[in-house]
Design a protein around this motif. Structure first.
Motif, PDB file in Angstrom:
ATOM      1  N   GLN A  79       0.818  -1.219   0.000  1.00 12.33           N
ATOM      2  CA  GLN A  79       0.000   0.000   0.000  1.00 12.33           C
ATOM      3  C   GLN A  79       0.845   1.259   0.000  1.00 12.33           C
ATOM      4  N   ASN A  80       2.012   1.188   0.610  1.00 11.98           N
ATOM      5  CA  ASN A  80       2.809   2.399   0.790  1.00 11.98           C
ATOM      6  C   ASN A  80       4.109   2.354   0.006  1.00 11.98           C
ATOM      7  N   GLN A  81       4.031   1.841  -1.206  1.00 10.30           N
ATOM      8  CA  GLN A  81       5.232   1.846  -2.038  1.00 10.30           C
ATOM      9  C   GLN A  81       5.707   3.286  -2.230  1.00 10.30           C
ATOM     10  N   ASN A  82       7.019   3.451  -2.188  1.00  9.28           N
ATOM     11  CA  ASN A  82       7.667   4.756  -2.450  1.00  9.28           C
ATOM     12  C   ASN A  82       7.401   5.808  -1.380  1.00  9.28           C
ATOM     13  N   LYS A  83       6.742   5.435  -0.303  1.00 11.61           N
ATOM     14  CA  LYS A  83       6.486   6.465   0.711  1.00 11.61           C
ATOM     15  C   LYS A  83       7.378   6.274   1.938  1.00 11.61           C
ATOM     16  N   LEU A  84       8.054   5.152   2.010  1.00  8.17           N
ATOM     17  CA  LEU A  84       8.799   4.824   3.236  1.00  8.17           C
ATOM     18  C   LEU A  84      10.301   5.033   3.081  1.00  8.17           C
ATOM     19  N   LYS A  85      10.695   5.605   1.955  1.00 10.46           N
ATOM     20  CA  LYS A  85      12.131   5.675   1.657  1.00 10.46           C
ATOM     21  C   LYS A  85      12.934   6.385   2.741  1.00 10.46           C
ATOM     22  N   ASP A  86      12.427   7.555   3.154  1.00 15.31           N
ATOM     23  CA  ASP A  86      13.256   8.386   4.039  1.00 15.31           C
ATOM     24  C   ASP A  86      13.037   8.057   5.511  1.00 15.31           C
ATOM     25  N   LEU A  87      12.214   7.091   5.813  1.00 12.35           N
ATOM     26  CA  LEU A  87      11.886   6.859   7.219  1.00 12.35           C
ATOM     27  C   LEU A  87      12.862   5.883   7.850  1.00 12.35           C
ATOM     28  N   LYS A  88      13.391   6.311   8.977  1.00 15.33           N
ATOM     29  CA  LYS A  88      14.359   5.477   9.690  1.00 15.33           C
ATOM     30  C   LYS A  88      13.959   5.399  11.155  1.00 15.33           C
ATOM     31  N   THR A  89      14.422   4.358  11.820  1.00 20.69           N
ATOM     32  CA  THR A  89      14.060   4.197  13.230  1.00 20.69           C
ATOM     33  C   THR A  89      14.773   5.233  14.077  1.00 20.69           C
ATOM     34  N   THR A  90      14.161   5.560  15.217  1.00 23.19           N
ATOM     35  CA  THR A  90      14.752   6.583  16.089  1.00 23.19           C
ATOM     36  C   THR A  90      15.295   5.975  17.375  1.00 23.19           C
ATOM     37  N   SER A  91      15.094   4.702  17.568  1.00 22.48           N
ATOM     38  CA  SER A  91      15.715   4.085  18.743  1.00 22.48           C
ATOM     39  C   SER A  91      16.154   2.669  18.377  1.00 22.48           C
ATOM     40  N   GLU A  92      16.864   2.078  19.306  1.00 21.58           N
ATOM     41  CA  GLU A  92      17.438   0.763  19.029  1.00 21.58           C
ATOM     42  C   GLU A  92      16.453  -0.334  19.433  1.00 21.58           C
ATOM     43  N   TYR A  93      16.365  -1.354  18.586  1.00 21.44           N
ATOM     44  CA  TYR A  93      15.479  -2.463  18.915  1.00 21.44           C
ATOM     45  C   TYR A  93      16.286  -3.746  18.919  1.00 21.44           C
ATOM     46  N   ILE A  94      16.252  -4.435  20.037  1.00 22.32           N
ATOM     47  CA  ILE A  94      17.033  -5.670  20.162  1.00 22.32           C
ATOM     48  C   ILE A  94      16.085  -6.848  20.036  1.00 22.32           C
ATOM     49  N   TRP A  95      16.278  -7.648  19.004  1.00 22.64           N
ATOM     50  CA  TRP A  95      15.411  -8.805  18.788  1.00 22.64           C
ATOM     51  C   TRP A  95      15.907  -9.992  19.618  1.00 22.64           C
ATOM     52  N   THR A  96      17.179 -10.357  19.382  1.00 20.87           N
ATOM     53  CA  THR A  96      17.778 -11.436  20.172  1.00 20.87           C
ATOM     54  C   THR A  96      19.145 -10.945  20.621  1.00 20.87           C
ATOM     55  N   LYS A  97      19.895 -11.858  21.216  1.00 21.82           N
ATOM     56  CA  LYS A  97      21.230 -11.476  21.672  1.00 21.82           C
ATOM     57  C   LYS A  97      22.084 -11.007  20.504  1.00 21.82           C
ATOM     58  N   ARG A  98      21.896 -11.660  19.371  1.00 25.36           N
ATOM     59  CA  ARG A  98      22.773 -11.349  18.242  1.00 25.36           C
ATOM     60  C   ARG A  98      22.149 -10.386  17.242  1.00 25.36           C
ATOM     61  N   GLU A  99      20.828 -10.362  17.223  1.00 32.70           N
ATOM     62  CA  GLU A  99      20.182  -9.539  16.204  1.00 32.70           C
ATOM     63  C   GLU A  99      19.585  -8.298  16.851  1.00 32.70           C
ATOM     64  N   LYS A 100      19.829  -7.157  16.204  1.00 36.55           N
ATOM     65  CA  LYS A 100      19.211  -5.917  16.675  1.00 36.55           C
ATOM     66  C   LYS A 100      19.118  -4.934  15.519  1.00 36.55           C
ATOM     67  N   ALA A 101      18.241  -3.960  15.706  1.00 40.20           N
ATOM     68  CA  ALA A 101      18.124  -2.900  14.707  1.00 40.20           C
ATOM     69  C   ALA A 101      18.650  -1.628  15.333  1.00 40.20           C
TER      70      ALA A 101
END
Lengths: 364, 405
Positions: free
Chosen positions: B197-219
């Motif tokens: 639905q939102n093709q081409n609208k999310l390009k400039d959006l970035k996360t503002t905080s850190e997200y830790i999924w597992t011990k090894r994986e995080k954003a």
């Protein structure tokens, strides 16, 4: 000559008389025989003709019947239009078709072949005689009765002209019944029942005590008519029951004025109706308006902000006293207490759009 | 010139006159599947009721366009409206070889509110309510189309009821918070729906905080939202958390970055009313999972609270999503229940009524134009009146009645 002629004459006379008597005797036999004889006399010497019965018309003599007396025409035919009906129908009686001057039909016709498919008219109609009628209780009758009873009555008390006056001066109405009938015993169980009826608005109650009163009396209160009815048959005598219902009224009244300690523990789910002031809606609203005020101060936009908000929004009660918020409060309370319908929903919509200053070109 | 003609005709139609006008839109392709059969052209082929508007932009729709059909371009149907339209409606549109929606008053009204609203204020909430088949979803589609043309970001739930029911659906303990339950498949499905639905609208959006999924994986901070979506689609285990992250970032950044967000949820009452039929969601202990325990529902409910701005919430309430015992009325407070009302309050209830006689006439004319009504009697004025009476002018009933003619 004379003697002879006299003798002959007498003989002839005799003969004649005898012949006559014989002829009379023959006449008395039967007419048919007579005819045959006449016939045989006509065709003397020939064969007798056999008469086939019924071939020729036969003249018979009939005895003239005495005319039956005709019944007189029904009474309603000769009634005057301005007659006094009470004279025609003085007391209660079975329906009498001849005395009732209007056309009336009653009964069931199963199909079109029965009575030509027409509901029977009043003549000899049993279906009209079965049910009781009120032809003896017309206004004219009642007037006559009243005139007759008038001399036994006293004047109506002054100041009680209307129903409302009666209710005001005598707010409690007690109802008891007596039963009269022919039986070995004069007693009747039903006569002991006593009840009193009053309007709740006649009692001096505040919001709390009124609510408590209604909760205490339960289904004895009718919210549609605002009436409370206490009825009792627990005591053996009428007077005892009457005293008991009076006691009940007194006890419930004073009990509802009391405020017990546990009544303050009433929670939101115990509330008899929706109160905006103690619900989450008010808290949400106040915080929302504060947020909006903050946003308006940060970036004021003419015409799109909430102009009605005061400069200081710290005071919660002051916010709730604003006209827009009050209108919203009424709308929410209506939505819950009256139930949802087009009107309350539209009121709610109007209140919300006014509160949040939402505008649409297409809105009604 | 053509536009003016349409508007004049629209105005005349409002006065319920049933005169036939010259059809203005002549770019109609006569190629529906029914047309393939050897059906004779109707007698009144060159004289038609005006039922179309050439104004294809929902931003320009006003009350003058109410009751007229407008065409949605194919590209938008495959991107913006993918998975939004009811299957029966989509099938009908495909049969007609074009995707047309009727402009109706409720959605024009809501679009008007959205046009004039103050974006510094917390999100306003609108709730479409109405009888079954009255066109709540189509009104929502029109509003979504309006917002999409204004470059809003769509947060759309095609049917909220899907998240509180399902036969043998995978229900996992939440990786984020114990006591809550994830629906990995549904969350992933929604993520892909969101991306389409939102093709081409999310390009400039970035996360503002850190997200830790597992011990090894995080954003890390500054991860593009596209990557979060990709992660959710690759690792189904975390898809529900990705939805939560996405919604949180949208709420936070809507005001800062200046993009606008439309939250459109169909049958939102499913978020608040437990579904207790046999196909309710059950956890590993075979206990019923209540709506507020589902992490997806929990995250979406946050979008309904007035804690963020630069957006709007437009929802529908649907009696069909409630339990059998809670379907007696179609009004919003009844369907949402006390809890739902408190979440929404204050909201603007928008009634979606049945077709007016003008709208019904326009719809029937459209069906006749598309050769959907082939019965000769159905094409006469008397026949139309009969159809309107039999269907009570309810849009869905009208379709059902006409589909056999």
């Amino acid at each position: 000559m004379a003697a002879l002629s006299r003798k002959r004459l007498t003989d002839i006379h005799k003969h004649l008389i005898n012949g006559r008597t014989a002829a009379f005797a023959r006449l008395f036999h039967s007419t048919r025989l007579n005819q045959q004889n006449e016939h045989s006399e006509q065709q003397e010497g020939e064969f007798r003709v056999f008469e086939i019965e019924g071939l020729k018309p036969v003249k018979t003599e009939r005895f003239a019947r005495r005319q039956k007396k005709k019944p007189p025409p029904p009474r309603f035919r000769s009634m005057a239009t301005d007659q006094d009906w009470t004279d025609v129908w003085p007391t209660a009686s079975t329906f009498k078709w001849s005395a009732v001057p209007f056309p009336v039909r009653q009964g069931f016709v199963e199909n079109s072949s029965e009575n030509e498919g027409v509901v029977p008219a009043k003549y000899a109609n049993l279906e009209l005689m079965k049910p009781p009628n009120f032809l003896h209780l017309t206004p004219a009758h009642v007037k006559k009765h009243c005139d007759a009873l008038k001399k036994f009555c006293t004047a109506w008390p002054e100041g009680l002209e209307t129903e409302e006056d009666c209710r005001h001066h005598f707010p409690v109405e007690s109802v008891t019944s007596d039963y009269v009938f022919a039986a070995p015993s004069l007693r009747d169980d039903r006569a002991r029942v006593a009840s009193i009826k009053l309007n709740l608005s006649d009692l001096e109650l505040d919001y709390h005590s009124r609510d408590k009163f209604i909760r205490l009396v339960g289904d004895r209160y009718n919210p549609d008519t605002d009436e409370v009815i206490f009825e009792s048959d627990r005591c053996p005598l009428k007077s005892q029951n009457l005293e008991y219902v009076n006691f009940l009224l007194t006890a419930v009244y004073f009990e509802s004025w009391k405020r017990e300690g546990w009544e303050d523990q009433k929670e939101l789910s115990d509330m008899e109706s929706y109160f905006w002031d103690i619900n989450a809606s008010r808290k949400n609203m106040v915080s929302l308006l504060r947020t909006i005020k903050e946003a308006d101060e940060k970036s004021p936009e003419a015409d799109k902000g909430l102009g009605y908000l005061p400069s200081d929004v710290a005071n919660e009660d002051a916010i709730c006293q604003l006209e827009e918020v009050q209108q919203y409060k009424v709308a929410v309370e209506e939505l819950f207490n009256e139930g949802e319908n087009i009107e309350t929903l539209n009121n709610y919509k109007a209140a919300v759009t006014k509160l949040l200053n939402l505008k649409s070109d297409a809105a009604v | 010139m053509r536009e003016r003609l349409v508007r004049v005709a629209g105005g005349m139609m409002k006065s319920l006159s049933r005169t036939a006008y010259l059809c203005v839109a002549n770019d109609v392709k006569q190629g529906s599947s029914r047309c393939l059969s050897s059906v004779a052209e109707p007698k009144q082929s060159n004289l038609r009721q005006v039922f179309r508007t050439s104004e294809d932009d929902p931003r320009a729709h006003t009350l003058d366009h109410v009751g007229l059909f407008y065409k949605i371009p194919e590209t938008e149907v495959n991107s913006m409206f993918k998975g939004c339209i009811h299957p029966w409606h989509l099938r009908l549109m495909n049969t007609f070889n074009e995707h047309c929606l009727m402009v109706r008053k409720p959605s024009v009204e809501v679009n008007g509110y959205l046009k004039n609203m103050n974006f510094n204020h917390p999100v306003p909430k609108f709730v479409y309510y109405g009888r079954r088949g009255a066109g709540k979803v189509c009104s929502l589609l029109h509003t979504m189309h309006f917002c999409a043309r204004n470059d809003w970001i769509m947060v759309h739930v095609p049917w909220a009821g899907q998240w509180v029911r399902g036969w043998n659906k995978e229900v996992a303990e939440s990786t984020h918070k114990p006591g809550r339950f994830d629906l990995p498949m549904d969350a992933a499905e929604w993520l892909s729906h969101f991306r389409i639905q939102n093709q081409n609208k999310l390009k400039d959006l970035k996360t503002t905080s850190e997200y830790i999924w597992t011990k090894r994986e995080k954003a890390d901070v500054g991860t593009p939202l596209d990557e979060i979506i990709n992660f959710g689609l690759n690792r189904f285990k975390f898809s529900s958390d990705c939805v939560g992250v996405l919604l949180k970032e949208l709420r936070l950044q809507a005001a800062e970055k200046g993009f606008k967000v439309l939250v459109a949820i169909n049958s939102v009452n499913s978020f608040f009313v437990p579904w207790s039929k046999e196909n309710t969601l059950k956890n590993s202990e075979k206990k019923q999972v209540l709506p507020h325990e589902v992490s997806l529902v929990h995250n979406f409910k946050k979008m309904l609270s007035p804690t963020w701005n630069n957006g709007a919430v437009v929802c529908t309430v649907n009696e069909g999503s409630n339990d059998q015992s809670l379907r007696e009325d179609y009004t919003p407070q009844y369907l949402l229940g006390q809890e739902g009302f408190e979440w929404f309050d204050p909201f603007v209830p928008i009634l979606v009524p049945e077709y007016s006689s003008t709208e019904a006439l326009s719809c029937l004319s459209y069906y006749i134009d598309r050769n959907w009504i082939q019965n000769e009697h159905g094409r006469t004025e008397e026949g139309m009146k009969e159809i309107m009476f039999v269907s009570n002018r309810n849009p869905f009933n009208l379709y059902k009645v006409c589909s056999s003619l």
